[in-house]
Design an enzyme around this catalytic site. Structure first.
Site, PDB file in Angstrom:
ATOM      1  N   TYR A  76       0.840  -1.204   0.000  1.00  0.00           N
ATOM      2  CA  TYR A  76       0.000   0.000   0.000  1.00  0.00           C
ATOM      3  C   TYR A  76       0.873   1.251   0.000  1.00  0.00           C
ATOM      4  CZ  TYR A  76      -3.782   3.211   0.825  1.00  0.00           C
ATOM      5  OH  TYR A  76      -4.676   4.219   0.673  1.00  0.00           O
ATOM      6  N   PHE A 128      -6.825  21.499 -24.652  1.00  0.00           N
ATOM      7  CA  PHE A 128      -7.211  20.099 -24.745  1.00  0.00           C
ATOM      8  C   PHE A 128      -8.480  19.938 -23.911  1.00  0.00           C
ATOM      9  CE2 PHE A 128      -7.478  15.641 -23.691  1.00  0.00           C
ATOM     10  CZ  PHE A 128      -7.572  15.149 -24.985  1.00  0.00           C
ATOM     11  N   LYS A 262       0.263   7.787 -23.427  1.00  0.00           N
ATOM     12  CA  LYS A 262       0.679   8.098 -24.798  1.00  0.00           C
ATOM     13  C   LYS A 262       2.174   7.834 -24.938  1.00  0.00           C
ATOM     14  CE  LYS A 262      -3.302  10.584 -24.452  1.00  0.00           C
ATOM     15  NZ  LYS A 262      -4.122  10.634 -23.232  1.00  0.00           N
ATOM     16  N   ARG A 386     -12.862  15.431 -34.158  1.00  0.00           N
ATOM     17  CA  ARG A 386     -12.235  16.525 -33.420  1.00  0.00           C
ATOM     18  C   ARG A 386     -12.708  17.796 -34.107  1.00  0.00           C
ATOM     19  NH1 ARG A 386      -9.643  14.600 -28.522  1.00  0.00           N
ATOM     20  NH2 ARG A 386     -11.860  14.641 -28.211  1.00  0.00           N
TER      21      ARG A 386
HETATM   22  N1  F0G Z   1      -3.455  16.142 -22.453  1.00  0.00           N
HETATM   23  C1  F0G Z   1      -3.408  15.745 -23.737  1.00  0.00           C
HETATM   24  C2  F0G Z   1      -2.640  16.538 -24.723  1.00  0.00           C
HETATM   25  C3  F0G Z   1      -4.107  14.593 -24.130  1.00  0.00           C
HETATM   26  O1  F0G Z   1      -4.062  14.210 -25.400  1.00  0.00           O
HETATM   27  C4  F0G Z   1      -4.853  13.869 -23.160  1.00  0.00           C
HETATM   28  C5  F0G Z   1      -5.620  12.690 -23.536  1.00  0.00           C
HETATM   29  C6  F0G Z   1      -4.851  14.320 -21.836  1.00  0.00           C
HETATM   30  C7  F0G Z   1      -4.144  15.454 -21.522  1.00  0.00           C
HETATM   31  C8  F0G Z   1      -5.637  13.617 -20.759  1.00  0.00           C
HETATM   32  O2  F0G Z   1      -5.003  12.453 -20.393  1.00  0.00           O
HETATM   33  O3  F0G Z   1      -6.625  10.675 -21.055  1.00  0.00           O
HETATM   34  O4  F0G Z   1      -4.737  10.203 -19.492  1.00  0.00           O
HETATM   35  O5  F0G Z   1      -6.644  11.561 -18.741  1.00  0.00           O
HETATM   36  N2  F0G Z   1      -5.910  12.427 -24.724  1.00  0.00           N
HETATM   37  C9  F0G Z   1      -6.600  11.242 -25.219  1.00  0.00           C
HETATM   38  C10 F0G Z   1      -6.792  11.376 -26.691  1.00  0.00           C
HETATM   39  C11 F0G Z   1      -7.843  10.914 -24.486  1.00  0.00           C
HETATM   40  O6  F0G Z   1      -7.443  10.494 -27.263  1.00  0.00           O
HETATM   41  O7  F0G Z   1      -6.292  12.330 -27.293  1.00  0.00           O
HETATM   42  P1  F0G Z   1      -5.817  11.167 -19.892  1.00  0.00           P
END
Ligand code: F0G
Length: 461
Positions: A76, A128, A262, A386
Site C-alpha cells: 500500500y 485540450f 501516450k 475533433r
Molecule cells: N493532455 C493531452 C494533450 C491529451 O491528449 C490527453 C488525452 C490528456 C491530456 C488527458 O489524459 O486521457 O490520461 O486523462 N488524450 C486522449 C486522446 C484521451 O485520445 O487524445 P488522460
C-alpha cells in the site's frame, strides 16, 4: 529495375505475440454504428477492425515492460516501483517532485485545483478537452495564445504549436500577472493535429513569463514526439539526442502533467511533476482524497514499473523515428492522393479535413462526426471526431463553439499496427473520399453535459 537509394523506415522490433482482430461485413457495421448512435466512442471494440480512435493507453508494451509487471510491489505504501518511477521521471524529465495519478486528467485536476482561483485566466497553446474543463471547474477561463497558423489546416509552418508572444503579452497586460496562475504549454499540440512547438519559441515564452513571475505548466503527454520534430526541423538540433531535447524542454518549464498512456507506452498511468515544494506538498495532500496514497496515486505497483520502463523506451532514437515515421507514411499516402489533411502531418495521427472533404455539410450537421461514421461503415476503421462536437458549448451563452478546425483524427497506437494496416486505412479513406457527394450530415439526439463527444448520440439527417 532501379532499386531505391534510401532504405525505408522499419519497426525496430519484431512481433512475439499476436491478437486476432475481427473482420466484419458492411451489414454488421451498419447495425453496429446505428446501435452506437453514430458515435465511434460508443462502438464495441469487438466490432472494430483497425482501431485508430486514440493513441491513449492503446500502445503495445515491450517484453521488458511485461517482465516489469511481474516485479510489481503491491505494498500500500512506499512501493519499490514508486521509487523506480520517481528516479525515471527525475532522470528523463528532470522535475524535482512527483505525484503519480491514474491518468493525465487526474493530474490536471490536482494542478487546477491548487493553482487556479475563481476569475483567473489560463493562457494555453490551444486547448485540450480535459485540461480546459478542469481549468473551468476550478473557476478559471482558458485563453488561446497559439499562433494563428495552427488554426489553418493547410499552413505548412513547421512549428504550429508555437505560442504567439504578442497574444500572451496582451493577455498579461489586460488581466495583470496576478490573474494568471500559470501558462499551460502543451508539447505536440493534440487539437492542432499533433503539431510541435520549437525550443526557440519555448525559450521566448520562458523569458516573458519569468519577467512577470508566471510559472509554466507543461502538458508533456507527447513530449518525445515533439522532440523528434525539433531534431528534424529546428536549426541546430540535428545532432542532439531525443533524450537531451526532452530534458531541455522540461528544464524550461516549472512542472508538468503527464498522461503516460501516450508517449510513455503504458496502458494506464500518469503523474503530476513539479519543482515548487509548496505546490508539491498540496498535491501530495490532495492526491489521497481523489486518487490514493501519494506513493501509488490510483495505480498498482506493476503499473508504475511499466511506466518507469516505458519512459526510458520513449526517448530511444529508433523507437521515436519509427513511431513518427509510421504516422508520416500514412499521411504522405493521403497527401499524394490529394485528400485534404492537416499539414504538416503531426506526430500521433493523421487528421482529415472534414470541412474541406464535406463542404456542403454545415458545422451544425457535424461533418467530422459524419465522416468518422462513414469511414467505419466502409472498412471497420475506427477514428474520432475533433470538431464542433469535441469543442462543446460556450459555458456562458450555451451555444455550440464552432472551431475553425473540423477534423477526423486517425490516431496511430504505438507499436501496434503494421505498414499493411496503414495501407488498408489509406485505401478506405480514399474510397469514402471518392463517394463524398453522397454523404449526408447528422443531428444530435442526446447530449451529455460534460465532454459531450464521448457519449453523445446522433441520427442521420
Ligand atoms: N493532455 C493531452 C494533450 C491529451 O491528449 C490527453 C488525452 C490528456 C491530456 C488527458 O489524459 O486521457 O490520461 O486523462 N488524450 C486522449 C486522446 C484521451 O485520445 O487524445 P488522460
Amino acid at each position: 529495375m532501379n532499386p531505391p537509394k534510401r532504405r525505408s523506415w522499419a519497426e525496430p522490433y519484431k512481433i512475439k505475440m499476436v491478437e486476432p482482430v475481427k473482420m466484419t461485413t458492411r451489414e454488421d457495421r451498419q447495425k453496429a454504428i446505428e446501435e452506437a448512435g453514430y458515435n465511434t466512442f460508443l462502438l464495441r471494440s469487438d466490432d472494430v477492425y483497425i482501431d485508430l480512435l486514440t493513441d491513449s493507453g492503446t500502445s503495445a508494451m515491450s517484453d521488458r515492460q511485461w517482465a516489469g509487471m511481474m516485479l510489481g510491489d503491491e505494498a500500500y505504501a512506499g512501493s519499490r516501483n514508486y521509487y523506480h518511477l520517481e528516479a525515471s521521471v527525475k532522470k528523463h524529465y528532470g522535475y524535482k517532485y512527483l505525484v503519480p495519478t491514474h491518468q493525465g486528467r487526474a493530474a490536471e485536476h490536482l494542478i487546477s485545483k491548487i493553482m487556479i482561483k475563481k476569475g483567473d485566466v489560463v493562457p494555453g497553446n490551444m486547448y485540450f478537452t480535459t485540461t480546459r474543463l478542469h481549468q473551468e471547474l476550478a473557476g478559471g477561463t482558458f485563453a488561446d495564445v497559439i499562433i494563428d497558423e495552427a488554426h489553418d489546416p493547410e499552413d505548412e509552418y513547421p512549428f504550429k504549436g508555437n505560442v504567439d508572444l504578442n497574444k500572451l503579452e496582451d493577455l498579461i497586460k489586460k488581466h495583470g500577472a496576478d490573474r494568471i496562475p500559470y501558462v499551460s504549454i502543451a508539447t505536440s499540440v493534440n487539437m492542432a493535429g499533433g503539431q510541435p512547438l520549437s525550443l526557440e519559441n519555448l525559450r521566448q515564452v520562458r523569458e516573458l513569463t519569468q519577467k512577470h513571475g508566471i510559472p509554466i505548466i507543461h502538458d508533456m503527454t507527447r513530449v518525445a514526439e515533439n522532440a523528434y520534430f525539433i531534431k528534424m526541423k529546428e536549426p541546430g538540433y540535428g545532432d542532439t539526442s531525443i533524450a537531451d531535447i526532452v530534458r531541455e524542454i522540461c528544464d524550461l518549464t516549472d512542472g508538468a502533467t503527464m498522461s503516460a498512456k501516450k508517449d510513455a507506452l503504458v496502458n494506464i498511468g500518469g503523474f503530476l511533476a513539479i519543482n515548487d515544494y509548496e505546490v508539491f506538498e498540496e498535491a501530495r495532500n490532495l492526491v489521497v482524497v481523489y486518487e490514493g496514497l501519494h506513493t501509488y496515486g490510483g495505480l498498482a505497483g506493476r503499473d508504475m514499473e511499466a511506466m518507469a520502463l516505458g519512459i526510458a523506451e520513449s526517448v530511444q532514437e529508433d523507437h521515436i523515428r519509427a513511431r513518427v515515421g509510421q504516422v508520416q507514411y500514412l499521411g504522405d499516402k493521403l497527401i499524394n492522393w490529394d485528400i485534404p489533411v492537416v499539414r504538416p502531418i503531426g506526430s500521433h495521427g493523421v487528421f482529415l479535413n472534414a470541412r474541406k472533404i464535406l463542404p456542403d455539410i454545415p458545422q451544425d450537421a457535424f461533418p467530422a462526426q459524419t465522416l468518422a461514421a462513414e469511414l467505419y461503415l466502409d472498412s471497420g476503421v475506427r477514428s474520432m471526431e475533433r470538431g464542433v462536437v469535441s469543442a462543446g458549448r460556450n459555458p456562458e451563452t450555451g451555444d455550440h463553439i464552432y472551431p475553425k478546425l473540423e477534423l477526423v483524427r486517425l490516431t496511430i497506437p504505438r507499436r501496434v499496427y503494421t505498414q499493411a494496416h496503414m495501407d488498408v486505412v489509406a485505401e478506405s479513406v480514399a474510397e469514402v473520399y471518392e463517394n463524398r457527394k453522397k454523404i449526408r450530415g447528422l443531428k444530435m439526439v442526446y447530449e451529455p453535459k460534460y465532454l459531450r463527444f464521448f457519449q453523445a448520440r446522433f441520427e442521420p439527417l
